[in-house]
Design a protein around this motif. Sequence first.
Motif, short mmCIF file in Angstrom:
data_model
loop_
_atom_site.label_atom_id
_atom_site.label_comp_id
_atom_site.label_asym_id
_atom_site.label_seq_id
_atom_site.Cartn_x
_atom_site.Cartn_y
_atom_site.Cartn_z
N GLU A 43 0.82 -1.21 0.00
CA GLU A 43 0.00 0.00 0.00
C GLU A 43 0.86 1.26 0.00
O GLU A 43 0.54 2.24 -0.68
N ARG A 44 1.96 1.23 0.76
CA ARG A 44 2.86 2.40 0.79
C ARG A 44 3.51 2.62 -0.58
O ARG A 44 3.62 3.76 -1.05
N ARG A 45 3.92 1.55 -1.21
CA ARG A 45 4.56 1.68 -2.51
C ARG A 45 3.60 2.21 -3.56
O ARG A 45 3.97 3.02 -4.41
N LEU A 46 2.36 1.74 -3.53
CA LEU A 46 1.37 2.19 -4.52
C LEU A 46 0.80 3.56 -4.18
O LEU A 46 0.26 4.25 -5.05
N GLY A 47 0.87 3.93 -2.91
CA GLY A 47 0.38 5.24 -2.50
C GLY A 47 -1.12 5.32 -2.35
O GLY A 47 -1.69 6.43 -2.32
N VAL A 48 -1.79 4.17 -2.25
CA VAL A 48 -3.25 4.15 -2.08
C VAL A 48 -3.62 3.03 -1.12
O VAL A 48 -2.95 2.00 -1.06
N PRO A 49 -4.71 3.22 -0.33
CA PRO A 49 -5.18 2.11 0.52
C PRO A 49 -5.87 1.05 -0.33
O PRO A 49 -6.63 1.38 -1.25
N LEU A 50 -5.59 -0.19 -0.02
CA LEU A 50 -6.18 -1.31 -0.76
C LEU A 50 -7.27 -2.02 0.04
O LEU A 50 -8.17 -2.62 -0.54
N THR A 61 -11.07 -1.58 -0.92
CA THR A 61 -11.34 -0.23 -1.39
C THR A 61 -11.53 -0.27 -2.90
O THR A 61 -11.26 -1.31 -3.54
N PRO A 62 -11.97 0.81 -3.54
CA PRO A 62 -12.05 0.82 -5.01
C PRO A 62 -10.71 0.47 -5.65
O PRO A 62 -10.67 -0.27 -6.65
N ALA A 63 -9.61 0.98 -5.09
CA ALA A 63 -8.29 0.63 -5.63
C ALA A 63 -8.00 -0.85 -5.43
O ALA A 63 -7.40 -1.51 -6.29
N GLY A 64 -8.43 -1.36 -4.27
CA GLY A 64 -8.22 -2.78 -4.00
C GLY A 64 -8.99 -3.68 -4.95
O GLY A 64 -8.50 -4.73 -5.38
N GLU A 65 -10.21 -3.26 -5.31
CA GLU A 65 -11.01 -4.02 -6.27
C GLU A 65 -10.28 -4.11 -7.61
O GLU A 65 -10.25 -5.17 -8.25
N VAL A 66 -9.68 -2.99 -8.04
CA VAL A 66 -8.96 -2.97 -9.31
C VAL A 66 -7.75 -3.90 -9.24
O VAL A 66 -7.51 -4.70 -10.15
N LEU A 67 -6.96 -3.79 -8.15
CA LEU A 67 -5.77 -4.62 -8.05
C LEU A 67 -6.13 -6.10 -7.95
O LEU A 67 -5.42 -6.96 -8.48
N TYR A 68 -7.23 -6.41 -7.28
CA TYR A 68 -7.66 -7.81 -7.18
C TYR A 68 -7.99 -8.36 -8.56
O TYR A 68 -7.51 -9.44 -8.95
#
Length: 292
Positions: A43-50, A61-68
């Motif tokens: 999460e720190r490397r990507l700069g967004v909460p997952l 999170t919405p970002a987590g949905e995309v990464l999943y």
Amino acid sequence: MNRLETRELAYFVAVARERHFGRAAQSLGIAQPPLSRAIQQLERRLGVPLLVRGSRGVSLTPAGEVLYREGLTALDAVDAAARRTQRAGRDERRLVVVMKPGGDSGLLTDIRASYTASPDAVAVEPLICGIGEQEGLLRDGTADVGFLHAPYDDLTGLDSVELVEESHVLIAHRAHRLAGHAVVSMADLKGERQPRWPRQRSPYSLDAPDGPLIHDAGQLMQLIALGDVVAVLPESARDHLRPDLVAIPVLDAPTTRVLLAWPLDSHDRALSAFVRAAVEVADRRRQADLAG
């Protein structure tokens, strides 16, 4: 941004799938603290909460949905690359052609005969699978090319060419109320119990009661023979019909397109030669149908 590592992507996908750090750690065979640290570092490397962490587990999170979603695709691609590499290193090169029973619309025999004349031809190994399994076997590297059907199969990540278009027939037991009809319409099937297919309802249901989930052709034909269901299937289904079943043309059913599909960006010469042979055989069939 730094490149994602396969290991940390696999860790995140496990947590996203389980929605729980403890269960994910158990599925991965590692302790929970290093898994939690790995996700925090990601999460720190990507700069967004997952993840949204709670007392009973986690949510995405919405970002987590995309990464999943993207992570599943990426991990599948890595696994497929490994399988294709291992297969390419075998002493005898083979072209694995996947299809469900009868899914080639009777084309494969002629395609294989035409293909063997190509200087790029290799041994052809048919792989017969269950209904709806072709696309997954193409994506994970188990098969090189396969017969799929539009608009029902998912072509994401695949290239394809249309071979033939099929009309449809009703398959029913000889004692069925419609068995003596020369033709039927979709309206005639209203209320009939019809099968369900993996990942979708029956493509031809017409306010019909949901029937059993079908995984293979043998299961379907047995249920039709028992009088439990009827099914609207492509015309080629009549080629190997049991004697206790009948096939009746359905005048207003939508057509099915039989496709030859393979992974995107494939540059294999043996595969290219097979696709060319398939197109030539399909063209000859269309010309013969038009002539007679």
